[in-house]
Design an enzyme around this catalytic site. Structure first.
Site, short mmCIF file in Angstrom:
data_model
loop_
_atom_site.label_atom_id
_atom_site.label_comp_id
_atom_site.label_asym_id
_atom_site.label_seq_id
_atom_site.Cartn_x
_atom_site.Cartn_y
_atom_site.Cartn_z
N VAL A 127 -54.78 47.54 43.03
CA VAL A 127 -55.10 48.51 44.09
C VAL A 127 -54.00 49.57 44.07
CG1 VAL A 127 -55.49 48.85 46.55
CG2 VAL A 127 -56.22 46.73 45.46
N HIS A 167 -52.82 42.66 48.17
CA HIS A 167 -53.06 41.27 48.56
C HIS A 167 -54.41 41.13 49.26
CE1 HIS A 167 -48.51 41.35 48.70
NE2 HIS A 167 -48.72 40.31 47.93
#
Ligand code: PAF
Length: 280
Positions: free
Chosen positions: A175, A36
């Site tokens: 990620v 995020h």
């Protein structure tokens, strides 16, 4: 960071900002992690003002899914967003989002019911419902979505085209943990040994990429190799392994030609995890 928890306060704030300022928007369900934060950083770099929302949307969970137990870590989330330099955190209530005053957009394609949509038929209609409402409230210039949720990214991009929403969707790279495991709010459900098993997911995708790079183009063969490598770990069971054409989102039956999307969904213990690789 301004924290706004009601629709009327948010709309007042939105009306008060300079009309030439670009607003970057990162919609989330909280339980924030580095994935995020990568979206947030992109927004901070690319827009004048960054808005993040936290709303655990009940409409995108199926009856037997984890809505009630979905991780809620609002205090830690606030700290992370404050430190990152976010301008506004919007934490709406159910009534704010699902108010009759807020327009929603319905967009379904066959792709809404494939892959994730096949296993979770409520998911994409629920996501489109909430994201269209959030876009109508926040009115962002840019909105950031992770490539980890590739199908969500693709469907929201299509919704924006079909519904002529005045927002640019910015895809952001997945990620990963050093082990290759894609960051996900659900990773906290995994034990240490399950985390180790889960790291095999990305390894199986890299194996597929390697096969493709070396000239093996047969979709069936690629999928079989992914399955074989996943099932070598007895903690993993497979929900699906898929290779679709990125142009028409159809499952590839013959040869894989770029651009394609290779995606997998597995269970490790009781935890359902997804990952993918864009072969471009
Ligand atoms: O990706 C998510 O966290 C959610 O699906 C989203 C986009 C915030 C909609 O609830």
């Amino acid at each position: 960071m301004k924290i706004i928890s009601s629709l009327s306060e948010f709309l007042d704030w939105r009306a008060s900002i300079d009309s030439s300022a670009t607003v970057g928007f990162v919609p989330t369900m909280g339980a924030l992690h580095d994935g995020h934060l990568a979206l947030v950083k992109r927004s901070l770099n690319e827009a004048h003002i960054t808005v993040v929302s936290i709303f655990v949307n009940p409409k995108q969970f199926g009856e037997n899914e984890d809505f009630n137990s979905y991780p809620r870590t609002i205090e830690e989330d606030c700290d992370l967003l404050k430190q990152a330099g976010v301008d506004v955190l919007f934490v709406p209530q159910y009534e704010d989002i699902y108010s009759d005053d807020i327009k929603s957009f319905t967009f379904e394609s066959l792709f809404s019911y494939q892959l994730e949509g096949k296993s979770r038929p409520d998911f994409f209609p629920g996501v489109i419902n909430v994201v269209s409402r959030l876009f109508n409230i926040v009115n962002p210039s840019l909105s950031f979505f992770g490539k980890k949720d590739a199908q969500q990214l693709i469907l929201i991009s299509k919704m924006v085209d079909v519904g002529s929403f005045p927002v640019r969707i910015v895809p952001v790279e997945t990620v990963r943990e050093p082990s290759g495991l894609a960051m996900s709010s659900r990773n906290i459900y995994l034990s240490k040994t399950q985390t180790l098993s889960a790291s095999k997911i990305y390894k199986s995708l890299l194996l597929a990429k390697d096969l493709l790079d070396r000239g093996e183009k047969e979709a069936k063969k690629i999928k079989n190799e992914i399955k074989k490598s996943l099932l070598a770990d007895s903690a993993i069971s497979i929900d699906y392994v898929s290779v679709v054409n990125l142009d028409d989102l159809k499952e590839i039956l013959g040869s894989v030609n770029a651009p394609a999307l290779i995606s997998v969904a597995v269970y490790v213990g009781g935890v359902r995890l997804i990952d993918n690789l864009f072969y471009e």
